[in-house]
Write an enzyme that holds these catalytic residues in place. Structure first.
Site, PDB file in Angstrom:
ATOM      1  N   GLU A  50       0.840  -1.205   0.000  1.00 30.09           N
ATOM      2  CA  GLU A  50       0.000   0.000   0.000  1.00 30.09           C
ATOM      3  C   GLU A  50       0.879   1.260   0.000  1.00 30.09           C
ATOM      4  OE1 GLU A  50      -1.990   0.822   3.646  1.00 30.09           O
ATOM      5  OE2 GLU A  50      -3.463   2.161   2.738  1.00 30.09           O
ATOM      6  N   ASP A  73       0.711   3.784  -3.200  1.00 30.27           N
ATOM      7  CA  ASP A  73       0.344   5.191  -3.038  1.00 30.27           C
ATOM      8  C   ASP A  73       1.250   6.084  -3.890  1.00 30.27           C
ATOM      9  OD1 ASP A  73      -0.919   7.464  -1.295  1.00 30.27           O
ATOM     10  OD2 ASP A  73       1.233   7.757  -1.102  1.00 30.27           O
ATOM     11  N   GLU A  99      -4.660   0.632  -3.314  1.00 28.81           N
ATOM     12  CA  GLU A  99      -3.243   1.009  -3.399  1.00 28.81           C
ATOM     13  C   GLU A  99      -2.326  -0.206  -3.254  1.00 28.81           C
ATOM     14  OE1 GLU A  99      -3.215   5.717  -2.152  1.00 28.81           O
ATOM     15  OE2 GLU A  99      -2.767   4.259  -0.604  1.00 28.81           O
TER      16      GLU A  99
END
Lengths: 159, 159
Positions: free
Chosen positions: A47, A51, A119
């Site tokens: 994640e 991002d 993400e």
């Protein structure tokens, strides 16, 4: 539907086949699975990476498709395209909750942070297939229809 | 030293030769040049893009070289590596102030935001040469000595 069939389905929806399916499993593994074994890889590291990948792909899209935008306009538009509420819409569209593996401490029906797994999914695609694959998946999920990777184009459609 | 010789020098320092030198000129053009002509491209759009490129390259470096780091540790380390003070050090090392073109309204000796041009430089490299070229330039400027693009490696040195 078996787990493999299930993962096949979401890969088809994303338009991307993983070479290393373990990355996709990791992206969909909630940290509640680590209660008894801290070595189990869970979604958060992917994640973190996803991002940054999303941020760059959206920034590049805006840079190329809006040569008329100044940095302030691009910043505002990027915020709109990357915020949690947008990712939650995509998570809903993908039925992402059907793919997440939780530990016993989490009640699936009470969990609400499914947007985080968009993400981690993007991070997994990046590690597995690189930036071009990530761009392709993001544009598909975000329904960005333009040629912004190859030429400036102001007539893009963003859902 | 002519402008072309000057730009040649910084390309050598970065280890990257621009195919389109206009991108490097744009990265080094302060917005004070736009007072009389709003169409002159200045560094800010490339800075917006370069910020995202830097973010991804550093995130990927941390993800690959620190498999033991959780997302919180990676976030903290990324902040340290990307903050303005770090970029200001690199701007100083590159003598970036010697390359910036200001309009008449700015007194060069009073200007202090030279760190912004590190990100615009990175954005220009990304548009000109893509992600691999950007990674190479960033690792050179940040003095990151590892093999994090190809394999996990915990023995990296970050200056």
């Amino acid at each position: 539907m078996s787990r493999m069939q299930s993962l096949k389905k979401i890969q088809q929806t994303c338009g991307y086949d993983f070479k290393n399916i373990n990355l996709l499993e990791e992206a969909f593994t909630h940290d509640s699975n680590r209660v008894n074994d801290r070595t189990i890889p869970t979604y958060q590291r992917l994640e973190f990476l996803g991002d940054s990948v999303l941020n760059l792909i959206v920034s590049e899209h805006l840079y190329r498709s809006h040569p008329d935008f100044n940095e302030g306009q691009m910043t505002n538009k990027r915020k709109e395209l990357t915020e949690a509420v947008k990712q939650a819409q995509i998570a809903e569209k993908l039925n992402i909750k059907d793919y997440i593996v939780f530990g016993q401490s989490v009640k699936k029906e009470q969990f609400s942070r499914y947007h985080s797994f968009i993400e981690s999914l993007i991070g997994a695609v990046y590690i597995d297939g690189g930036l071009d694959a990530s761009r392709s998946v993001i544009k598909r999920l975000w329904e960005i229809n333009d040629n912004s990777n190859t030429a400036a184009n102001t007539s893009c459609v963003i859902s």
